[in-house]
Design an enzyme around this catalytic site. Sequence first.
Site, PDB file in Angstrom:
ATOM      1  N   CYS A  84     -27.171  24.823  35.436  1.00 21.26           N
ATOM      2  CA  CYS A  84     -28.274  25.504  35.659  1.00 21.26           C
ATOM      3  C   CYS A  84     -29.280  25.766  34.751  1.00 21.26           C
ATOM      4  O   CYS A  84     -28.987  26.297  33.715  1.00 21.26           O
ATOM      5  CB  CYS A  84     -28.140  26.731  36.500  1.00 21.26           C
ATOM      6  SG  CYS A  84     -29.593  27.881  36.845  1.00 21.26           S
ATOM      7  N   LYS A 126     -20.004  21.160  36.932  1.00 18.83           N
ATOM      8  CA  LYS A 126     -21.359  20.283  36.936  1.00 18.83           C
ATOM      9  C   LYS A 126     -22.065  20.725  35.826  1.00 18.83           C
ATOM     10  O   LYS A 126     -22.166  21.875  35.100  1.00 18.83           O
ATOM     11  CB  LYS A 126     -22.149  21.261  38.073  1.00 18.83           C
ATOM     12  CG  LYS A 126     -23.613  20.914  38.256  1.00 18.83           C
ATOM     13  CD  LYS A 126     -24.003  19.586  38.710  1.00 18.83           C
ATOM     14  CE  LYS A 126     -25.383  19.318  38.975  1.00 18.83           C
ATOM     15  NZ  LYS A 126     -26.201  20.313  39.756  1.00 18.83           N
ATOM     16  N   ASN A 187     -26.364  12.796  40.213  1.00 18.51           N
ATOM     17  CA  ASN A 187     -27.163  13.804  40.739  1.00 18.51           C
ATOM     18  C   ASN A 187     -28.596  13.791  39.850  1.00 18.51           C
ATOM     19  O   ASN A 187     -28.676  13.618  38.927  1.00 18.51           O
ATOM     20  CB  ASN A 187     -26.551  15.415  40.571  1.00 18.51           C
ATOM     21  CG  ASN A 187     -27.633  16.459  41.006  1.00 18.51           C
ATOM     22  OD1 ASN A 187     -27.892  17.277  40.205  1.00 18.51           O
ATOM     23  ND2 ASN A 187     -28.248  16.081  42.178  1.00 18.51           N
ATOM     24  N   GLY A 188     -29.676  13.836  40.651  1.00 19.19           N
ATOM     25  CA  GLY A 188     -31.000  13.945  40.196  1.00 19.19           C
ATOM     26  C   GLY A 188     -31.808  12.826  40.697  1.00 19.19           C
ATOM     27  O   GLY A 188     -31.739  11.544  40.697  1.00 19.19           O
ATOM     28  N   ARG A 212     -32.365  19.217  46.083  1.00 23.98           N
ATOM     29  CA  ARG A 212     -33.981  19.617  46.599  1.00 23.98           C
ATOM     30  C   ARG A 212     -34.178  18.655  47.423  1.00 23.98           C
ATOM     31  O   ARG A 212     -35.030  19.246  48.379  1.00 23.98           O
ATOM     32  CB  ARG A 212     -34.613  19.653  45.222  1.00 23.98           C
ATOM     33  CG  ARG A 212     -34.514  20.691  44.181  1.00 23.98           C
ATOM     34  CD  ARG A 212     -35.317  20.633  42.888  1.00 23.98           C
ATOM     35  NE  ARG A 212     -34.942  19.442  42.056  1.00 23.98           N
ATOM     36  CZ  ARG A 212     -35.873  18.704  41.301  1.00 23.98           C
ATOM     37  NH1 ARG A 212     -36.986  19.105  41.450  1.00 23.98           N
ATOM     38  NH2 ARG A 212     -35.486  17.434  40.666  1.00 23.98           N
TER      39      ARG A 212
END
EC number: 1.3.1.-
Length: 334
Positions: A84, A126, A187-188, A212
């Site tokens: 995060c 993560k 991820n991303g 997202r």
Amino acid sequence: MAGVTDRPFRQLCKRLGAGYAVSEMVTSRRDLWDTLKTSRRANHDGEPGPIAVQIAGTEAQMMADAARYNIDRGAQIIDINMGCPAKKVCNKWAGSALMQDEQLAMEIVQAVVDACAPRNVPVTLKMRTGWCQAEKNAVVLARAAEAVGVQMVTVHGRTREQGYKGAAEYDTIAAVKAALKIPVVANGDITTPEKARDVLQATGADAIMIGRAAQGYPWIFREVAHFLATGTHLAPPLVSEVKRLLVEHLHDHYSLYDEFIGVRSARKHIGWYLRELPGGEDFRRQMNLLEDSGAQVAAVEQYLDGLNENMDRIPSRGQVSSLARGHDMMEMAA
């Protein structure tokens, strides 16, 4: 994704093809466990497994205690948040800030693994590629995490310094995958089926994580799964299906939150679903003035019924922006 991936949203994503969904970030602070906010974040009532709970914190013992607490309440997987980038999290040295202190990070990972081992509950991690461009230490931390018993690592292709700016890079994820024997998840910036294919090919990852891009477009999971399996595109959903899904999502959302909070927190979800559709921005502004759940649902139904008179299906991701721009141009000409 805190404030987004609550139980109603996770259940919806699983119904629409997500193979796995992790809870919102849950604090390791014992004094906050009984707060309404934390209890909602840890609510898994009726949710199909596996139940994965993501915990965040800065002290090894507190994180171990939080793991045990959540296992007692149904967690089947414990995920450590080291990714995060939010300032309110990183300012307390939690989330991706832990990547700047490798010793503390590994003390936490070890403590959580030791807490979960007697219960046979796997621990996942993560992370980001590193704290900043000059300090990309994801490979070092991932190797250390694997060595102490972490069973899966997810890497977001940005540093903490980037936040969500710029483009994600996948070379670091590929390096993590090459260095580990356990599964690695990429991820991303995975926003389309083609991008999912390309990221899997570029990284060699075992799976992809979408965050997202699912906001307002939760059927992205079935579109990606279909494309990866067949090489062809699944037709986007019918407007009538989106109406049903959104209304069901709203009622589930209201059931988790009370009327006052539920109506207000649902606004962001409605906005994400409709913002790029014809008239979506105007509708969102009007909808944000409503303070009653019944009125909110009725307004959504009315808007989508009107949309259904002009189109059968919701545009795919690549078509949405051009459609909305065309609508805006017609309004300007009028």
